[in-house]
Motif scaffolding. Structure first.
Motif, PDB file in Angstrom:
ATOM      1  N   VAL A 182      14.214   1.968  17.670  1.00  0.00           N
ATOM      2  CA  VAL A 182      15.204   1.316  17.180  1.00  0.00           C
ATOM      3  C   VAL A 182      14.898   0.126  16.043  1.00  0.00           C
ATOM      4  CG1 VAL A 182      17.254  -0.066  17.858  1.00  0.00           C
ATOM      5  CG2 VAL A 182      16.506   1.940  19.318  1.00  0.00           C
ATOM      6  N   ILE A 183      15.234   0.371  14.953  1.00  0.00           N
ATOM      7  CA  ILE A 183      15.025  -0.851  13.983  1.00  0.00           C
ATOM      8  C   ILE A 183      16.146  -1.675  13.582  1.00  0.00           C
ATOM      9  CG2 ILE A 183      13.355   0.702  12.907  1.00  0.00           C
ATOM     10  CD1 ILE A 183      15.184   1.390  10.648  1.00  0.00           C
ATOM     11  N   GLU A 184      15.890  -3.002  13.324  1.00  0.00           N
ATOM     12  CA  GLU A 184      17.028  -3.877  12.841  1.00  0.00           C
ATOM     13  C   GLU A 184      17.487  -3.392  11.343  1.00  0.00           C
ATOM     14  OE1 GLU A 184      15.788  -7.910  11.653  1.00  0.00           O
ATOM     15  OE2 GLU A 184      16.500  -8.358  13.701  1.00  0.00           O
ATOM     16  N   GLY A 185      18.677  -3.699  11.301  1.00  0.00           N
ATOM     17  CA  GLY A 185      19.412  -3.033  10.129  1.00  0.00           C
ATOM     18  C   GLY A 185      20.169  -1.525  10.041  1.00  0.00           C
ATOM     19  N   GLY A 186      21.310  -1.659   9.570  1.00  0.00           N
ATOM     20  CA  GLY A 186      22.042  -0.488   9.695  1.00  0.00           C
ATOM     21  C   GLY A 186      22.885  -0.322   8.258  1.00  0.00           C
TER      22      GLY A 186
ATOM     23  N   ASN B 237       0.831  -1.217  -0.188  1.00  0.00           N
ATOM     24  CA  ASN B 237       0.050  -0.017   0.030  1.00  0.00           C
ATOM     25  C   ASN B 237       0.936   1.556  -0.021  1.00  0.00           C
ATOM     26  OD1 ASN B 237      -2.515  -1.598   0.109  1.00  0.00           O
ATOM     27  ND2 ASN B 237      -2.390  -1.556   2.242  1.00  0.00           N
ATOM     28  N   VAL B 238       2.165   1.182   0.346  1.00  0.00           N
ATOM     29  CA  VAL B 238       3.149   2.256   0.614  1.00  0.00           C
ATOM     30  C   VAL B 238       3.532   2.276  -0.823  1.00  0.00           C
ATOM     31  CG1 VAL B 238       5.182   3.239   1.275  1.00  0.00           C
ATOM     32  CG2 VAL B 238       3.682   1.841   2.803  1.00  0.00           C
ATOM     33  N   ASP B 239       3.394   3.701  -1.658  1.00  0.00           N
ATOM     34  CA  ASP B 239       3.851   4.019  -2.772  1.00  0.00           C
ATOM     35  C   ASP B 239       5.413   3.959  -2.982  1.00  0.00           C
ATOM     36  OD1 ASP B 239       4.253   4.804  -5.358  1.00  0.00           O
ATOM     37  OD2 ASP B 239       3.748   6.791  -5.114  1.00  0.00           O
ATOM     38  N   SER B 240       6.134   3.008  -3.239  1.00  0.00           N
ATOM     39  CA  SER B 240       7.761   3.034  -3.326  1.00  0.00           C
ATOM     40  C   SER B 240       8.200   3.274  -4.680  1.00  0.00           C
ATOM     41  CB  SER B 240       8.143   1.633  -2.951  1.00  0.00           C
ATOM     42  OG  SER B 240       7.729   1.484  -1.549  1.00  0.00           O
ATOM     43  N   ALA B 241       7.355   3.611  -5.508  1.00  0.00           N
ATOM     44  CA  ALA B 241       7.599   4.181  -6.930  1.00  0.00           C
ATOM     45  C   ALA B 241       8.808   5.382  -7.458  1.00  0.00           C
ATOM     46  CB  ALA B 241       6.340   4.442  -7.730  1.00  0.00           C
ATOM     47  N   GLN B 242       8.448   6.162  -6.300  1.00  0.00           N
ATOM     48  CA  GLN B 242       9.738   7.252  -6.452  1.00  0.00           C
ATOM     49  C   GLN B 242      10.925   6.660  -5.560  1.00  0.00           C
ATOM     50  OE1 GLN B 242       8.379  11.115  -5.327  1.00  0.00           O
ATOM     51  NE2 GLN B 242       6.307  10.338  -4.970  1.00  0.00           N
ATOM     52  N   ALA B 243      10.889   5.614  -4.956  1.00  0.00           N
ATOM     53  CA  ALA B 243      12.327   5.235  -4.299  1.00  0.00           C
ATOM     54  C   ALA B 243      13.166   4.553  -5.012  1.00  0.00           C
ATOM     55  CB  ALA B 243      11.794   4.170  -3.070  1.00  0.00           C
ATOM     56  N   GLU B 244      14.418   5.078  -5.062  1.00  0.00           N
ATOM     57  CA  GLU B 244      15.480   4.269  -5.836  1.00  0.00           C
ATOM     58  C   GLU B 244      15.552   2.902  -5.129  1.00  0.00           C
ATOM     59  OE1 GLU B 244      19.221   6.255  -6.116  1.00  0.00           O
ATOM     60  OE2 GLU B 244      18.380   7.698  -7.329  1.00  0.00           O
ATOM     61  N   LYS B 245      15.661   2.761  -3.868  1.00  0.00           N
ATOM     62  CA  LYS B 245      15.746   1.720  -3.202  1.00  0.00           C
ATOM     63  C   LYS B 245      15.049   1.546  -1.702  1.00  0.00           C
ATOM     64  CE  LYS B 245      20.160   2.117  -1.007  1.00  0.00           C
ATOM     65  NZ  LYS B 245      21.448   1.595  -0.711  1.00  0.00           N
ATOM     66  N   PHE B 246      14.623   0.283  -1.356  1.00  0.00           N
ATOM     67  CA  PHE B 246      14.135   0.519   0.239  1.00  0.00           C
ATOM     68  C   PHE B 246      14.391  -0.952   0.852  1.00  0.00           C
ATOM     69  CE2 PHE B 246      10.653  -1.221  -2.620  1.00  0.00           C
ATOM     70  CZ  PHE B 246      10.075  -2.102  -1.833  1.00  0.00           C
ATOM     71  N   VAL B 247      14.445  -0.827   2.353  1.00  0.00           N
ATOM     72  CA  VAL B 247      14.464  -2.029   3.045  1.00  0.00           C
ATOM     73  C   VAL B 247      13.441  -2.280   3.823  1.00  0.00           C
ATOM     74  CG1 VAL B 247      16.179  -2.764   4.726  1.00  0.00           C
ATOM     75  CG2 VAL B 247      17.062  -1.420   2.936  1.00  0.00           C
ATOM     76  N   THR B 248      12.964  -3.260   4.136  1.00  0.00           N
ATOM     77  CA  THR B 248      11.797  -3.557   4.866  1.00  0.00           C
ATOM     78  C   THR B 248      12.465  -4.386   6.172  1.00  0.00           C
ATOM     79  OG1 THR B 248      10.195  -3.811   3.108  1.00  0.00           O
ATOM     80  CG2 THR B 248       9.606  -4.753   5.162  1.00  0.00           C
ATOM     81  N   THR B 249      12.173  -3.861   7.274  1.00  0.00           N
ATOM     82  CA  THR B 249      12.765  -4.279   8.390  1.00  0.00           C
ATOM     83  C   THR B 249      11.749  -4.107   9.591  1.00  0.00           C
ATOM     84  OG1 THR B 249      14.745  -4.249   9.916  1.00  0.00           O
ATOM     85  CG2 THR B 249      14.026  -2.137   8.907  1.00  0.00           C
ATOM     86  N   ARG B 250      12.291  -4.805  10.790  1.00  0.00           N
ATOM     87  CA  ARG B 250      11.341  -4.639  11.660  1.00  0.00           C
ATOM     88  C   ARG B 250      11.836  -3.760  12.923  1.00  0.00           C
ATOM     89  NH1 ARG B 250      12.234  -8.641  16.104  1.00  0.00           N
ATOM     90  NH2 ARG B 250      14.438  -9.406  15.747  1.00  0.00           N
ATOM     91  N   VAL B 251      10.843  -3.261  13.684  1.00  0.00           N
ATOM     92  CA  VAL B 251      11.043  -2.422  14.935  1.00  0.00           C
ATOM     93  C   VAL B 251      11.419  -3.404  16.128  1.00  0.00           C
ATOM     94  CG1 VAL B 251      10.144  -0.859  16.550  1.00  0.00           C
ATOM     95  CG2 VAL B 251       9.455  -0.743  14.222  1.00  0.00           C
ATOM     96  N   ILE B 252      12.574  -3.036  16.703  1.00  0.00           N
ATOM     97  CA  ILE B 252      13.146  -4.040  17.881  1.00  0.00           C
ATOM     98  C   ILE B 252      13.056  -3.430  19.162  1.00  0.00           C
ATOM     99  CG2 ILE B 252      14.553  -5.459  16.412  1.00  0.00           C
ATOM    100  CD1 ILE B 252      17.074  -3.835  17.048  1.00  0.00           C
ATOM    101  N   ALA B 253      12.904  -1.874  18.989  1.00  0.00           N
ATOM    102  CA  ALA B 253      12.858  -1.315  20.417  1.00  0.00           C
ATOM    103  C   ALA B 253      12.018   0.079  20.255  1.00  0.00           C
ATOM    104  CB  ALA B 253      14.172  -1.057  21.214  1.00  0.00           C
ATOM    105  N   ASP B 254      11.253   0.431  21.264  1.00  0.00           N
ATOM    106  CA  ASP B 254      10.748   1.735  21.263  1.00  0.00           C
ATOM    107  C   ASP B 254      11.673   2.861  22.158  1.00  0.00           C
ATOM    108  OD1 ASP B 254       9.186   4.182  21.676  1.00  0.00           O
ATOM    109  OD2 ASP B 254       7.552   3.058  21.878  1.00  0.00           O
TER     110      ASP B 254
END
Length: 188
Positions: free
Chosen positions: A40-44, A13-30
């Motif tokens: 804080v999200i997983e991935g760096g 549902n998120v329009d990523s058409a304008q994005a050059e690239k994206f990474v889907t990750t999970r939230v690991i801490a608030d």
């Protein structure tokens, strides 16, 4: 796995058409407290996440990456008092700055004195400032009792288990060594 697949499919549902690239990750801490609103999200850097990239939930913009470690990153949420994002209010075409207040509703700053904003108008990124392109959904306007204009955000950090870190390829700030640690490392 079924729940995780459903959440990840929700990103369609998120329009990523304008994005050059994206990474889907999970939230690991608030990382939110009374004085700061962050996640804080997983991935760096190992997964291509760098300072300045936008962070989206399936509902809209959550914030931006402010620190990128080797395997985790910190996201400054739109509600944080240090967050400032150039936006436009659809319908009235009023431009302003979405300013975090450390409360649930950020406010619109730097509006024209004679603005025509009413409750319920959609707020999107304006494309100004060199960080986000035009049109990323942010929220809807709310009239506060003190006369200020608040924004009820579409995206909720509390409801977000997975996020997309999006690189729109906007380079002016991302290549600035004072703004991006990865640009500093690449040039040095």
């Amino acid at each position: 796995l079924e729940s995780e697949n459903k959440a990840l499919r929700g990103f369609l549902n998120v329009d990523s058409a304008q994005a050059e690239k994206f990474v889907t990750t999970r939230v690991i801490a608030d990382g939110s407290s009374t004085y700061a609103k962050s996640l804080v999200i997983e991935g760096g850097r190992e997964t291509g996440i760098i300072k300045g990239q936008g962070v989206m939930s399936r509902d809209g913009l959550l914030g931006r990456v402010i620190e990128s470690g080797t395997r985790t990153s910190r996201v400054l949420l739109l509600q944080d008092i240090n967050s400032r994002i150039p936006v436009i209010v659809e319908g009235s075409n009023e431009r302003g700055i979405l300013a975090g207040t450390n409360d649930a509703l950020p406010v619109l700053d730097h509006l024209a004195a004679d603005h025509k904003i009413v409750a319920g108008q959609r707020v999107v990124t304006s494309g100004l400032g060199g960080l986000f392109p035009f049109g990323i959904p942010v929220g809807e306007t709310v009239l506060n009792g003190d006369g200020s204009i608040g924004v009820s955000l579409y995206a909720s950090a509390g409801r977000s288990q997975h996020v997309q870190v999006v690189d729109y390829g906007i380079k002016p700030l991302l290549n600035d060594p004072t703004f991006s640690a990865s640009a500093s490392a690449a040039s040095g």
